[in-house]
Design an enzyme around this catalytic site. Structure first.
Site, PDB file in Angstrom:
ATOM      1  N   LYS A 113      20.060  32.630  21.484  1.00  0.00           N
ATOM      2  CA  LYS A 113      21.026  31.516  21.303  1.00  0.00           C
ATOM      3  C   LYS A 113      22.239  31.777  22.472  1.00  0.00           C
ATOM      4  CE  LYS A 113      20.555  29.901  16.703  1.00  0.00           C
ATOM      5  NZ  LYS A 113      21.237  29.286  15.334  1.00  0.00           N
ATOM      6  N   LYS A 194       9.084  27.465  17.131  1.00  0.00           N
ATOM      7  CA  LYS A 194       9.450  27.088  15.471  1.00  0.00           C
ATOM      8  C   LYS A 194       9.923  25.569  15.715  1.00  0.00           C
ATOM      9  CE  LYS A 194      13.689  28.738  14.257  1.00  0.00           C
ATOM     10  NZ  LYS A 194      14.543  28.655  13.301  1.00  0.00           N
ATOM     11  N   LYS A 197      16.282  23.307  14.018  1.00  0.00           N
ATOM     12  CA  LYS A 197      17.325  22.143  13.708  1.00  0.00           C
ATOM     13  C   LYS A 197      18.021  21.616  15.044  1.00  0.00           C
ATOM     14  CE  LYS A 197      19.660  23.552   9.654  1.00  0.00           C
ATOM     15  NZ  LYS A 197      19.955  24.782   9.595  1.00  0.00           N
TER      16      LYS A 197
HETATM   17  N1  AQP Z   1      10.570  26.484  11.609  1.00  0.00           N
HETATM   18  C1  AQP Z   1      10.868  27.130  10.387  1.00  0.00           C
HETATM   19  N2  AQP Z   1       9.672  27.614   9.364  1.00  0.00           N
HETATM   20  C2  AQP Z   1      10.093  28.061   8.275  1.00  0.00           C
HETATM   21  N3  AQP Z   1      11.112  28.477   8.095  1.00  0.00           N
HETATM   22  C3  AQP Z   1      12.314  28.121   8.597  1.00  0.00           C
HETATM   23  N4  AQP Z   1      13.718  28.403   8.775  1.00  0.00           N
HETATM   24  C4  AQP Z   1      14.407  27.832   9.842  1.00  0.00           C
HETATM   25  N5  AQP Z   1      13.255  27.280  10.634  1.00  0.00           N
HETATM   26  C5  AQP Z   1      11.999  27.529   9.971  1.00  0.00           C
HETATM   27  C6  AQP Z   1      14.236  28.933   7.382  1.00  0.00           C
HETATM   28  O1  AQP Z   1      15.216  27.995   6.816  1.00  0.00           O
HETATM   29  C7  AQP Z   1      16.265  28.469   6.265  1.00  0.00           C
HETATM   30  C8  AQP Z   1      17.746  28.109   6.588  1.00  0.00           C
HETATM   31  O2  AQP Z   1      17.746  27.939   8.049  1.00  0.00           O
HETATM   32  P1  AQP Z   1      19.192  27.899   8.911  1.00  0.00           P
HETATM   33  O3  AQP Z   1      20.042  26.950   8.319  1.00  0.00           O
HETATM   34  O4  AQP Z   1      19.760  29.457   8.720  1.00  0.00           O
HETATM   35  O5  AQP Z   1      18.670  28.031  10.457  1.00  0.00           O
HETATM   36  P2  AQP Z   1      17.886  28.642  11.331  1.00  0.00           P
HETATM   37  O6  AQP Z   1      17.059  29.871  10.711  1.00  0.00           O
HETATM   38  O7  AQP Z   1      18.977  29.220  12.374  1.00  0.00           O
HETATM   39  O8  AQP Z   1      16.967  27.908  11.875  1.00  0.00           O
HETATM   40  P3  AQP Z   1      16.881  26.459  12.249  1.00  0.00           P
HETATM   41  O9  AQP Z   1      17.283  25.314  11.013  1.00  0.00           O
HETATM   42  O10 AQP Z   1      15.860  25.714  12.877  1.00  0.00           O
HETATM   43  O11 AQP Z   1      18.325  26.359  13.262  1.00  0.00           O
HETATM   44  P4  AQP Z   1      18.285  26.465  14.720  1.00  0.00           P
HETATM   45  O12 AQP Z   1      17.961  25.565  15.579  1.00  0.00           O
HETATM   46  O13 AQP Z   1      20.031  26.801  14.674  1.00  0.00           O
HETATM   47  O14 AQP Z   1      17.715  27.789  15.136  1.00  0.00           O
HETATM   48  C9  AQP Z   1      16.209  30.037   6.618  1.00  0.00           C
HETATM   49  O15 AQP Z   1      15.560  30.707   5.637  1.00  0.00           O
HETATM   50  C10 AQP Z   1      15.129  30.190   7.863  1.00  0.00           C
HETATM   51  O16 AQP Z   1      14.542  31.207   7.794  1.00  0.00           O
END
Ligand code: AQP
Length: 334
Positions: A113, A194, A197
């Site tokens: 990030k 992966k 968001k």
């Molecule tokens: N692609 C994924 N497959 C399985 N699990 C996932 N998680 C996130 N992406 C995947 C799981 O969702 C939970 C909440 O995630 P978060 O809100 O903490 O966001 P994050 O892990 O940073 O991932 P995002 O949602 O894709 O956001 P960005 O774009 O910021 O990286 C967690 O349990 C996470 O493991």
């Protein structure tokens, strides 16, 4: 037998997607009767990268409604907004003071990030210590997360062990719980990365929880696969697109791998697979979207649910914070 305590969080950073749902939230819902559950909309974490204040406020409310709509039951799970329980930020400071800087600089999510930001906030580096506070304040035994968060839960364990060693037994050492299926849902437009968001606005990358059926169908139709036509699970990176579609189908239907492959034994190429996966996803998300729309029409009822969750969370987190403050030598208010 006393129930194991579970803590997990999700950021209100917009565009909750199928990966968040299958990797985390669906399991929270399915196992909530077996555990003592604390689920948190981690708004303070979201501030680690720039946000529009009004959008963040709206997204936080929308995400809480979505989580209730997905099946979190306020009689079985405590769902609350992180910033409503100030102990999280206070505990973070105390844990910062026992966490070596090098531990944070090694975190892969920070490196990823930080590489994408023009100016990197101290909060982005400190994110895993706030996450450790979230977990440790509740003496959680289990932290159900997707694969991408495993390293952060391991860091929370290291911080807890270090604190216990320096100041005496204080924290339960939490375990990351990563399910075999759905732990890493891949992007539909690039199965090598992966679903995420921050990329969910890109056409064809993700299925978002509130997407209409026609959009979901389009996203799967466009999903990147390969030039073959055999529908089978595979570790071959060239087949990652098909494997991802099969995994999504497997988690939603709850079927075993052989059963899933049997369902597609007579498929005429990947077109049939994409169509069928879109159908099961649409049917899974339809009732969630309907319940979400009802909940969003009654903001006062949502506020009452959130106030109740915050009160229940504070009842656990505040005495724990006093214990931690006492351990490090702060004078507790009389
Ligand atoms: N692609 C994924 N497959 C399985 N699990 C996932 N998680 C996130 N992406 C995947 C799981 O969702 C939970 C909440 O995630 P978060 O809100 O903490 O966001 P994050 O892990 O940073 O991932 P995002 O949602 O894709 O956001 P960005 O774009 O910021 O990286 C967690 O349990 C996470 O493991």
């Amino acid at each position: 037998m006393t129930k194991k305590r579970v803590f997990s969080g999700i950021q209100p950073s917009g565009n909750m997607h199928l990966g968040n749902y299958l990797g985390a939230v669906k399991r929270w819902v399915e196992r909530q009767a077996e555990k003592e559950n604390f689920f948190c909309v981690v708004d303070l974490h979201t501030l680690t990268v720039p946000q529009d204040p009004e959008a963040l406020r709206q997204e936080t409310r929308s995400l809480t409604a979505l989580l209730f709509a997905a099946g979190l039951d306020p009689d079985k799970s405590i769902l609350f907004i992180q910033s409503h329980v100030s102990a999280h930020a206070e505990c973070c400071w105390l844990l910062n003071c026992v966490t070596p800087l090098g531990w944070l600089e090694r975190m892969t999510q920070y490196k990823d990030k930080a590489g994408k930001q023009e100016s990197v906030s101290t909060g982005l580096l400190d994110y895993p210590v706030l996450m450790a506070s979230d977990i440790l304040l509740y003496d959680a035994h289990e932290v159900p997360v997707g694969e991408d968060q495993k390293q952060h839960v391991e860091l929370a364990r290291d911080i807890a062990q270090r604190f216990n060693h320096l100041f005496g037994e204080t924290f339960v050492i939490p375990e990351p719980v990563i399910s075999e299926a759905g732990a890493r849902v891949m992007a539909l437009n690039d199965p090598a990365v992966k679903m995420s968001k921050s990329e969910a606005h890109v056409r064809g990358h993700a299925v978002r929880m509130l997407d209409e059926p026609a959009e979901i169908e389009r996203a799967f139709k466009r999903a990147v696969t390969d030039s073959g036509k055999e529908v089978r699970f595979s570790d071959d990176p060239a087949k990652a697109g098909v494997n991802n579609l099969l995994e999504i189908y497997r988690v939603i239907t709850g079927k075993g791998k052989e059963e899933v492959e049997a369902d597609f034994a007579h498929a005429r190429g990947y077109g049939d697979l994409k169509k069928r996966v879109a159908e099961v996803v649409i049917e899974e998300l339809r009732p969630i979207r309907e319940r979400y729309n009802v909940l969003m029409q009654d903001p006062a009822a949502l506020d009452r649910l959130l106030a109740r969750g915050a009160e229940q969370a504070r009842a656990v987190a505040e005495p724990k914070l006093r214990e931690i403050q006492g351990r490090v030598g702060l004078v507790l208010p009389g």
